[in-house]
Design an enzyme around this catalytic site. Structure first.
Site, mmCIF file in Angstrom:
data_model
loop_
_atom_site.group_PDB
_atom_site.id
_atom_site.type_symbol
_atom_site.label_atom_id
_atom_site.label_comp_id
_atom_site.label_asym_id
_atom_site.label_seq_id
_atom_site.Cartn_x
_atom_site.Cartn_y
_atom_site.Cartn_z
ATOM 1 C CE1 TYR A 1 8.949 4.814 2.692
ATOM 2 C CE2 TYR A 1 7.510 6.722 2.852
ATOM 3 C CZ TYR A 1 7.947 5.506 3.333
ATOM 4 O OH TYR A 1 7.358 4.971 4.457
ATOM 5 N NE ARG B 1 4.104 6.463 1.729
ATOM 6 C CZ ARG B 1 4.303 5.222 2.118
ATOM 7 N NH1 ARG B 1 4.643 4.300 1.242
ATOM 8 N NH2 ARG B 1 4.158 4.896 3.382
ATOM 9 C CB ALA C 1 1.449 0.114 6.171
ATOM 10 C CB SER D 1 12.556 4.203 4.905
ATOM 11 O OG SER D 1 11.556 3.337 5.445
ATOM 12 N NE ARG E 1 10.136 5.949 8.364
ATOM 13 C CZ ARG E 1 9.157 5.747 7.475
ATOM 14 N NH1 ARG E 1 9.265 4.754 6.612
ATOM 15 N NH2 ARG E 1 8.101 6.538 7.453
ATOM 16 N N PRO F 1 0.785 -1.226 0.000
ATOM 17 C CG PRO F 1 -0.112 -1.102 2.136
ATOM 18 C CD PRO F 1 0.520 -2.068 1.180
ATOM 19 C CG ASN F 2 -0.253 4.334 1.262
ATOM 20 O OD1 ASN F 2 -1.211 4.890 0.726
ATOM 21 N ND2 ASN F 2 -0.328 3.784 2.460
ATOM 22 C CD GLU G 1 10.717 -7.801 5.567
ATOM 23 O OE1 GLU G 1 10.998 -8.928 6.061
ATOM 24 O OE2 GLU G 1 10.293 -6.852 6.253
ATOM 25 C CG ASN H 1 8.390 -2.215 0.289
ATOM 26 O OD1 ASN H 1 7.828 -2.310 1.380
ATOM 27 N ND2 ASN H 1 9.001 -1.108 -0.096
ATOM 28 C CG HIS I 1 11.099 -2.538 4.531
ATOM 29 N ND1 HIS I 1 9.735 -2.496 4.384
ATOM 30 C CD2 HIS I 1 11.381 -3.706 5.154
ATOM 31 C CE1 HIS I 1 9.219 -3.593 4.912
ATOM 32 N NE2 HIS I 1 10.199 -4.341 5.376
#
Ligand code: DQA
Length: 145
Positions: A22, A17, A76, A101, A106, A9-10, A97, A73, A99
């Protein structure tokens, strides 16, 4: 060699974004770079993006018959989805996997990935280059099988 890259998502809004986190590249830019990188190694890349958890689960289930390796990825859903963890556990091909960031730099809720135990390896914090590294890592894992 056939590799699928699933984005959650996103991530369809990359570029717009939170570019400080990102980067400025869009998902299309990332796909183009991955395809170019794959071509050099005769790896065919297939991309799937969804904002819907169930669609990602279904796509992971389908990957068994179609792909030699998977890059995910889960965005969320990484931090919340037992359904994606279960689907990944059922998929017996090499999995990485990614990511963009560094999730450990974070908020605390991002420090826990529910899906990491189901993948061969994890790359985070290296921006979109993480996807390129994941392609190379998967190539090695698939050739070793
Ligand atoms: C992300 C990190 C997640 O915590 C976040 O929810 C995302 C993107 C990353 O690529 O850095 O959507 O997976």
């Amino acid at each position: 060699m056939n590799i699928e890259i699933i984005n959650g998502p996103n991530l369809n809004l990359l570029g717009k974004r939170e570019p400080k986190i990102y980067g400025k590249e869009t998902l299309k830019d990332i796909q183009k770079n991955c395809i170019l990188h794959g071509k050099k190694k005769s790896i065919k890349l297939t991309f799937f993006q969804s904002n819907i958890e169930g669609e990602i689960v279904t796509e992971i289930q389908k990957a068994r018959k179609k792909f030699d390796g998977l890059i995910i990825n889960a965005a969320a859903f990484t931090h919340t989805s037992v359904a994606i963890l279960d689907a990944l556990n059922l998929l017996k091909i090499p999995k990485i996997e990614v990511h963009i960031s560094n999730i450990y730099q974070r908020e605390k809720f991002r420090h826990k990935s529910l899906i990491s135990s189901a993948v061969n390896g994890l790359i985070c914090g290296l921006g979109s280059f993480g996807y390129i590294l994941a392609i190379d890592a998967l190539e090695k894992l698939i050739n070793k099988k």
